[in-house]
Design an enzyme around this catalytic site. Structure first.
Site, PDB file in Angstrom:
ATOM      1  N   LYS A 190     -79.188  71.416 -48.751  1.00  0.00           N
ATOM      2  CA  LYS A 190     -78.318  70.242 -48.640  1.00  0.00           C
ATOM      3  C   LYS A 190     -78.999  69.051 -49.315  1.00  0.00           C
ATOM      4  O   LYS A 190     -78.951  68.922 -50.523  1.00  0.00           O
ATOM      5  CB  LYS A 190     -77.964  69.996 -47.177  1.00  0.00           C
ATOM      6  N   HIS A 230     -78.546  68.971 -41.355  1.00  0.00           N
ATOM      7  CA  HIS A 230     -77.916  67.761 -41.882  1.00  0.00           C
ATOM      8  C   HIS A 230     -78.749  66.504 -41.623  1.00  0.00           C
ATOM      9  O   HIS A 230     -78.357  65.417 -42.044  1.00  0.00           O
ATOM     10  CB  HIS A 230     -76.518  67.591 -41.296  1.00  0.00           C
ATOM     11  N   SER A 272     -72.482  68.627 -37.802  1.00  0.00           N
ATOM     12  CA  SER A 272     -71.975  68.611 -39.173  1.00  0.00           C
ATOM     13  C   SER A 272     -70.510  68.221 -39.306  1.00  0.00           C
ATOM     14  O   SER A 272     -70.080  67.803 -40.380  1.00  0.00           O
ATOM     15  CB  SER A 272     -72.184  69.988 -39.821  1.00  0.00           C
TER      16      SER A 272
END
Length: 396
Positions: free
Chosen positions: A244, A214, A186
């Site tokens: 996310k 991610h 990340s």
């Protein structure tokens, strides 16, 4: 009366963080967290959100969330194992399993909860975990909670992984050994060497665990890093987040049916936390359906990512070795990093500074997160501001 020891401790530590440029100020966002945000009445180009695909403000997700509230209420009312499991939760888990290409899925309240839950439900003091040195804090905490022996592996160093796996196996000290890695790291945006990691794991009979927070929604046509490499049948644990790219809240672990059955009876956050709200579950399911139907949002995300990276590189910024939309501008010194972020803010770009302990000392950076919701005009404006501030502070 407040403890004098506590007061002294807090004052000393907070002042120490501030003097080193390590104190993080929280900026409340007024309104939606989209490509443009408002903070203290000021409009800013937002380059700090994990809302990769713009789904957090998508009208389709809003509609199903509102409908779910009307039908189910605002809360699930209980933990999953009592009567907090709604048919909505099962629909989401079935949809996620199809998306990830696994037999089953268990969903949790957050991605952080997933790593706290799954690692400690399977590993114990008689086991060992080979963990990449740049793994996310939730992995580190999950490993600690398990009480397993943690063996740090140099970042994406396959020779080091093989050597430490060999030593762990040959020592005969451990009942089980797991190798665990982020799919996408990340802070730097690089991708784990999953094909090589899986080969080593199979050579030494290690369990494999990939935190794809991610990577989910970004790689593998949205299905993540594991599917990007075609390894869904060879990775034991696929952890993902709904917070996310999916744009909502929550997390999940995907894998074999027996693994999911075990986690449902042994993972403590599943057993002792109230289930995710109906609105969030319905919105997450809608987001997964959108990603399964089309790659339009991912395509736009990658176009914007490539455009921003090219612009920052041409200006002379150090963006490291990112292979994903995560685009750091590495400044180094913590105070200089904080000042750079502050000046960007003053000029109209919100790119949050990230310093120790999130990244090593001397590796301060602002992390840019382009999304599918940004326009080229927004990115051009951001690049103009980056150039002005970078030259002003002697960074470029």
């Amino acid at each position: 009366m407040t403890s004098t020891k506590l007061t002294s401790f807090l004052s000393e530590k907070l002042e120490g963080l501030k003097s080193q440029g390590l104190y993080n100020e929280i900026d409340p966002v007024e309104g939606a967290n989209g490509a443009i945000i408002t903070i203290k009445g000021k409009e800013l180009i937002n380059l700090s959100s994990n809302n990769y695909l713009g789904l957090a403000t998508d009208e389709r997700l809003k509609k199903v969330a509102i409908d779910a509230v009307k039908t189910y209420g605002v809360g699930a009312g209980a933990v999953r194992t009592i009567n907090g499991t709604l048919d909505l939760h099962l629909k989401l888990e079935e949809k996620l399993a199809a998306f990830k290409g696994t037999e089953a899925v268990i969903s949790y309240q957050s991605g952080f909860n997933c790593n706290m839950a799954a690692i400690s439900a399977v590993m114990d003091k008689n086991d060992a975990i080979l963990s990449d040195e740049l793994n996310h804090a939730s992995i580190i905490d999950g490993c600690r909670l398990s009480k397993a022996k943690i063996i740090r592996v140099n970042h994406s160093d396959m020779d080091d992984l093989r050597q430490k796996a060999k030593e762990a196996v040959e020592s005969g000290q451990y009942n089980k050994i797991m190798v665990i890695t982020d799919g996408v790291f990340s802070m730097d945006g690089d991708v784990a060497k999953l094909p090589e990691i899986v080969d080593i794991a199979e050579e030494f009979d290690l369990m494999t665990y990939v935190d794809d927070a991610h990577g989910s929604g970004v790689l593998g046509k949205g299905a993540g890093t594991v599917k990007h490499f075609g390894l869904q049948d060879r990775v034991d644990f696929q952890m993902g987040t709904l917070s996310k790219a999916i744009g909502v809240i929550g997390g999940y672990v995907a894998g074999k049916q027996e693994l999911i059955d075990w986690l449902k009876v042994q993972s403590r956050p599943f057993l002792f936390s109230t289930a995710v709200t109906p609105a969030d579950v319905a919105a997450s399911t809608e987001a997964i359906e959108i990603l399964m139907d089309s790659t339009e949002l991912q395509n736009r995300l990658w176009e914007n990512s490539d455009y921003l990276k090219k612009g920052l590189t041409q200006l002379g910024f150090d963006i490291g070795n990112s292979e994903t939309p995560i685009t750091p501008c590495i400044i180094g010194d913590e105070k200089a990093t904080q000042q750079f972020s502050k000046r960007l803010y003053e000029e109209g770009v919100y790119a949050k500074s990230i310093v120790f302990p999130t990244v090593p000392k001397g590796k301060g950076r602002v992390r840019n997160m382009p999304t599918s919701a940004h326009t080229k005009e927004m990115l051009d404006q951001a690049l103009t501001i980056y150039e002005k501030v970078g030259k002003e502070l002697g960074i470029i």
